[in-house]
Write a protein that holds these residues in place. Structure first.
Motif, PDB file in Angstrom:
ATOM      1  N   HIS A  28       0.830  -1.210   0.000  1.00 34.66           N
ATOM      2  CA  HIS A  28       0.000   0.000   0.000  1.00 34.66           C
ATOM      3  C   HIS A  28       0.864   1.260   0.000  1.00 34.66           C
ATOM      4  CE1 HIS A  28      -2.095   3.339   2.091  1.00 34.66           C
ATOM      5  NE2 HIS A  28      -3.128   2.949   1.368  1.00 34.66           N
ATOM      6  N   SER A  29       1.920   1.254   0.795  1.00 34.56           N
ATOM      7  CA  SER A  29       2.783   2.429   0.887  1.00 34.56           C
ATOM      8  C   SER A  29       3.480   2.709  -0.437  1.00 34.56           C
ATOM      9  CB  SER A  29       3.830   2.227   1.992  1.00 34.56           C
ATOM     10  OG  SER A  29       3.209   2.124   3.252  1.00 34.56           O
ATOM     11  N   VAL A  30       3.986   1.661  -1.078  1.00 39.42           N
ATOM     12  CA  VAL A  30       4.698   1.831  -2.337  1.00 39.42           C
ATOM     13  C   VAL A  30       3.760   2.361  -3.421  1.00 39.42           C
ATOM     14  CG1 VAL A  30       5.941   0.620  -4.169  1.00 39.42           C
ATOM     15  CG2 VAL A  30       6.425   0.084  -1.784  1.00 39.42           C
ATOM     16  N   GLU A  31       2.522   1.870  -3.427  1.00 33.64           N
ATOM     17  CA  GLU A  31       1.569   2.258  -4.473  1.00 33.64           C
ATOM     18  C   GLU A  31       1.008   3.666  -4.265  1.00 33.64           C
ATOM     19  OE1 GLU A  31      -1.350  -0.836  -4.460  1.00 33.64           O
ATOM     20  OE2 GLU A  31      -0.123  -2.193  -5.682  1.00 33.64           O
ATOM     21  N   ASN A  32       1.038   4.168  -3.019  1.00 35.38           N
ATOM     22  CA  ASN A  32       0.397   5.448  -2.734  1.00 35.38           C
ATOM     23  C   ASN A  32       1.370   6.580  -2.424  1.00 35.38           C
ATOM     24  OD1 ASN A  32      -2.760   5.001  -2.529  1.00 35.38           O
ATOM     25  ND2 ASN A  32      -1.784   3.184  -1.682  1.00 35.38           N
ATOM     26  N   THR A  33       2.651   6.311  -2.479  1.00 34.50           N
ATOM     27  CA  THR A  33       3.621   7.373  -2.269  1.00 34.50           C
ATOM     28  C   THR A  33       3.825   8.158  -3.559  1.00 34.50           C
ATOM     29  OG1 THR A  33       5.801   7.808  -1.321  1.00 34.50           O
ATOM     30  CG2 THR A  33       5.673   6.021  -2.911  1.00 34.50           C
ATOM     31  N   ASN A  34       4.295   9.399  -3.434  1.00 30.55           N
ATOM     32  CA  ASN A  34       4.592  10.182  -4.631  1.00 30.55           C
ATOM     33  C   ASN A  34       5.893   9.735  -5.278  1.00 30.55           C
ATOM     34  OD1 ASN A  34       3.261  12.451  -2.536  1.00 30.55           O
ATOM     35  ND2 ASN A  34       2.410  12.426  -4.593  1.00 30.55           N
ATOM     36  N   TYR A  35       6.900   9.435  -4.448  1.00 25.63           N
ATOM     37  CA  TYR A  35       8.195   8.994  -4.953  1.00 25.63           C
ATOM     38  C   TYR A  35       8.705   7.856  -4.087  1.00 25.63           C
ATOM     39  CZ  TYR A  35       8.008  13.516  -7.324  1.00 25.63           C
ATOM     40  OH  TYR A  35       7.615  14.584  -8.090  1.00 25.63           O
ATOM     41  N   TYR A  36       9.270   6.859  -4.745  1.00 27.39           N
ATOM     42  CA  TYR A  36       9.792   5.681  -4.041  1.00 27.39           C
ATOM     43  C   TYR A  36      11.299   5.629  -4.235  1.00 27.39           C
ATOM     44  CZ  TYR A  36      10.862   0.766  -3.124  1.00 27.39           C
ATOM     45  OH  TYR A  36      11.416  -0.400  -2.645  1.00 27.39           O
ATOM     46  N   LEU A  37      12.027   5.475  -3.134  1.00 28.07           N
ATOM     47  CA  LEU A  37      13.485   5.419  -3.200  1.00 28.07           C
ATOM     48  C   LEU A  37      13.950   4.134  -2.517  1.00 28.07           C
ATOM     49  CD1 LEU A  37      15.779   8.479  -2.387  1.00 28.07           C
ATOM     50  CD2 LEU A  37      16.555   6.132  -2.431  1.00 28.07           C
ATOM     51  N   GLY A  38      14.554   3.273  -3.302  1.00 33.30           N
ATOM     52  CA  GLY A  38      15.082   2.026  -2.767  1.00 33.30           C
ATOM     53  C   GLY A  38      16.118   1.465  -3.719  1.00 33.30           C
ATOM     54  N   SER A  39      16.896   0.534  -3.233  1.00 33.18           N
ATOM     55  CA  SER A  39      17.933  -0.078  -4.059  1.00 33.18           C
ATOM     56  C   SER A  39      17.996  -1.567  -3.769  1.00 33.18           C
ATOM     57  CB  SER A  39      19.298   0.554  -3.765  1.00 33.18           C
ATOM     58  OG  SER A  39      20.333  -0.217  -4.354  1.00 33.18           O
ATOM     59  N   PRO A  40      18.000  -2.419  -4.811  1.00 32.48           N
ATOM     60  CA  PRO A  40      18.154  -3.853  -4.564  1.00 32.48           C
ATOM     61  C   PRO A  40      19.479  -4.190  -3.899  1.00 32.48           C
ATOM     62  CG  PRO A  40      18.395  -3.359  -6.903  1.00 32.48           C
ATOM     63  CD  PRO A  40      17.892  -2.113  -6.247  1.00 32.48           C
ATOM     64  N   HIS A  41      20.466  -3.299  -4.026  1.00 34.39           N
ATOM     65  CA  HIS A  41      21.774  -3.548  -3.411  1.00 34.39           C
ATOM     66  C   HIS A  41      21.721  -3.487  -1.880  1.00 34.39           C
ATOM     67  CE1 HIS A  41      23.534  -3.462  -7.379  1.00 34.39           C
ATOM     68  NE2 HIS A  41      23.066  -2.236  -7.599  1.00 34.39           N
ATOM     69  N   ILE A  42      20.633  -2.919  -1.340  1.00 36.57           N
ATOM     70  CA  ILE A  42      20.504  -2.845   0.117  1.00 36.57           C
ATOM     71  C   ILE A  42      20.500  -4.242   0.730  1.00 36.57           C
ATOM     72  CG2 ILE A  42      17.968  -2.883   0.206  1.00 36.57           C
ATOM     73  CD1 ILE A  42      20.187  -0.580   2.317  1.00 36.57           C
ATOM     74  N   ARG A  43      20.093  -5.236  -0.044  1.00 36.27           N
ATOM     75  CA  ARG A  43      20.026  -6.603   0.470  1.00 36.27           C
ATOM     76  C   ARG A  43      21.413  -7.200   0.717  1.00 36.27           C
ATOM     77  NH1 ARG A  43      15.528  -9.661   0.229  1.00 36.27           N
ATOM     78  NH2 ARG A  43      13.591  -8.602  -0.293  1.00 36.27           N
ATOM     79  N   ASN A  44      22.432  -6.541   0.222  1.00 37.57           N
ATOM     80  CA  ASN A  44      23.800  -7.010   0.489  1.00 37.57           C
ATOM     81  C   ASN A  44      24.253  -6.674   1.908  1.00 37.57           C
ATOM     82  OD1 ASN A  44      24.035  -7.920  -2.179  1.00 37.57           O
ATOM     83  ND2 ASN A  44      24.769  -5.931  -2.892  1.00 37.57           N
ATOM     84  N   PHE A  45      23.466  -5.852   2.604  1.00 33.06           N
ATOM     85  CA  PHE A  45      23.855  -5.407   3.935  1.00 33.06           C
ATOM     86  C   PHE A  45      23.059  -6.142   4.998  1.00 33.06           C
ATOM     87  CE2 PHE A  45      24.934  -1.932   1.097  1.00 33.06           C
ATOM     88  CZ  PHE A  45      26.228  -1.618   1.505  1.00 33.06           C
ATOM     89  N   SER A  46      23.770  -6.582   6.019  1.00 33.68           N
ATOM     90  CA  SER A  46      23.139  -7.316   7.110  1.00 33.68           C
ATOM     91  C   SER A  46      22.248  -6.387   7.935  1.00 33.68           C
ATOM     92  CB  SER A  46      24.215  -7.929   8.013  1.00 33.68           C
ATOM     93  OG  SER A  46      23.644  -8.460   9.179  1.00 33.68           O
ATOM     94  N   LEU A  47      21.214  -6.979   8.534  1.00 36.56           N
ATOM     95  CA  LEU A  47      20.334  -6.225   9.406  1.00 36.56           C
ATOM     96  C   LEU A  47      20.939  -5.998  10.788  1.00 36.56           C
ATOM     97  CD1 LEU A  47      17.019  -8.077   8.545  1.00 36.56           C
ATOM     98  CD2 LEU A  47      17.522  -5.697   7.989  1.00 36.56           C
ATOM     99  N   PHE A  48      21.796  -6.915  11.216  1.00 38.74           N
ATOM    100  CA  PHE A  48      22.170  -6.940  12.631  1.00 38.74           C
ATOM    101  C   PHE A  48      23.673  -6.860  12.870  1.00 38.74           C
ATOM    102  CE2 PHE A  48      18.160  -9.436  12.320  1.00 38.74           C
ATOM    103  CZ  PHE A  48      17.332  -8.488  12.905  1.00 38.74           C
ATOM    104  N   THR A  49      24.342  -6.008  12.108  1.00 36.40           N
ATOM    105  CA  THR A  49      25.752  -5.768  12.374  1.00 36.40           C
ATOM    106  C   THR A  49      26.053  -4.291  12.179  1.00 36.40           C
ATOM    107  OG1 THR A  49      28.025  -6.303  11.774  1.00 36.40           O
ATOM    108  CG2 THR A  49      26.425  -6.297   9.988  1.00 36.40           C
ATOM    109  N   PHE A  50      27.007  -3.790  12.959  1.00 40.98           N
ATOM    110  CA  PHE A  50      27.429  -2.395  12.853  1.00 40.98           C
ATOM    111  C   PHE A  50      28.669  -2.244  11.966  1.00 40.98           C
ATOM    112  CE2 PHE A  50      25.052  -2.598  16.822  1.00 40.98           C
ATOM    113  CZ  PHE A  50      24.281  -1.453  16.770  1.00 40.98           C
ATOM    114  N   GLN A  51      29.089  -3.324  11.333  1.00 39.69           N
ATOM    115  CA  GLN A  51      30.358  -3.308  10.602  1.00 39.69           C
ATOM    116  C   GLN A  51      30.254  -2.644   9.230  1.00 39.69           C
ATOM    117  OE1 GLN A  51      33.015  -4.345  12.348  1.00 39.69           O
ATOM    118  NE2 GLN A  51      31.518  -4.740  13.976  1.00 39.69           N
ATOM    119  N   GLU A  52      29.033  -2.487   8.700  1.00 41.69           N
ATOM    120  CA  GLU A  52      28.890  -2.020   7.312  1.00 41.69           C
ATOM    121  C   GLU A  52      28.207  -0.657   7.214  1.00 41.69           C
ATOM    122  OE1 GLU A  52      28.176  -6.401   5.305  1.00 41.69           O
ATOM    123  OE2 GLU A  52      26.510  -5.474   6.375  1.00 41.69           O
ATOM    124  N   LEU A  53      28.162   0.082   8.286  1.00 46.06           N
ATOM    125  CA  LEU A  53      27.396   1.326   8.296  1.00 46.06           C
ATOM    126  C   LEU A  53      27.897   2.329   7.261  1.00 46.06           C
ATOM    127  CD1 LEU A  53      26.872   1.960  12.127  1.00 46.06           C
ATOM    128  CD2 LEU A  53      25.314   0.862  10.506  1.00 46.06           C
TER     129      LEU A  53
END
Length: 255
Positions: free
Chosen positions: A211-236
């Motif tokens: 719903h959010s993606v379909e109703n926003t004016n502009y969407y900003l995201g990158s498939p490369h974000i998946r290369n980064f872990s959710l639970f580590t501070f090493q890649e900030l």
């Protein structure tokens, strides 16, 4: 280069350590005098939104998130309703979230959290800043739920991870920043046990943001974000740079 904007509002999604991507986007906005009029966020997006709306610059936030002091504020909870808890009395938390009440922050900002008692999702724009930011980030079972004014609050991102709803019908140009952008080319992968757990844990998170993606004016995201872990501070730092790069590409595209 100065980017022309009207009435820009940001909706910052949850995604734990990937929040450095948000900070890269915000740093780009700062460097190009792009003024943000309002914010809405869930989980790490809530913390970053509130901090930035309070006047804490993106690079200052990045320094705090990378600091030893912040890691010291995370304490083992001995399996009492969560593996970890955050020591909100630590001075580093006050540096990140310096304004005590959401309603006293100079710009409108909303944070979401889900009440386990009444099974209701709330979008808060008044109340205790630190408590509500911690509630919005209380991803169970890692963090314990937060008691607040008779509610038992957990991470709102599990139910609305890119919370544009508070920004709708207010004449804002809404920019949604997604920390779970889908891969451009999906491939069949053999899942390890840990990946299966993560997939199950975040299944609802992936499903609810359509719903959010379909109703926003502009969407900003990158498939490369998946290369980064959710639970580590090493890649900030690298994640921060990706946010800057994607913001630059995005704003050039819309000109």
């Amino acid at each position: 280069m100065k980017i022309p904007t009207n009435n820009l509002a940001l909706a910052l999604g949850g995604g734990a350590a990937r929040g450095a991507f948000h900070l890269g986007v915000l740093d780009f906005c700062e460097q190009h005098n792009i003024e943000i009029q309002a914010y809405s966020g869930s989980s790490i997006g809530a913390i970053i939104s509130v901090s930035h709306a309070s006047g804490i610059k993106a690079k200052e936030q990045l320094k705090i998130f990378a600091s030893k002091e912040l890691r010291q504020a995370l304490k083992f909870n001995y399996f009492r309703n969560g593996l970890l808890k955050i020591d909100t009395t630590n001075k580093i938390i006050k540096e990140l979230l310096p304004i005590e009440k959401l309603e006293d922050i100079p710009k409108p900002v909303w944070v979401n959290a889900y009440d386990l008692k009444k099974k209701e999702l709330h979008y808060f724009n008044n109340g205790d800043t630190i408590t509500l930011c911690m509630a919005s980030s209380a991803l169970v079972p890692i963090f314990k739920p937060v008691s607040y004014e008779g509610m038992y609050l957990i991470d709102g991102g599990l139910f609305d991870n890119i919370p544009i709803k508070p920004l709708l019908n207010k004449n804002y140009d809404i920019y949604s920043v997604d920390l779970f952008a889908k891969e451009q080319h999906s491939t069949v992968k053999k899942l390890t046990t840990m990946k299966k757990i993560k997939k199950s844990l975040f299944k609802q998170l992936h499903e609810n943001h359509k719903h959010s993606v379909e109703n926003t004016n502009y969407y900003l995201g990158s498939p490369h974000i998946r290369n980064f872990s959710l639970f580590t501070f090493q890649e900030l730092e690298e994640c921060f740079k990706l946010g800057i790069k994607e913001a630059q590409n995005h704003f050039l595209d819309i000109l």
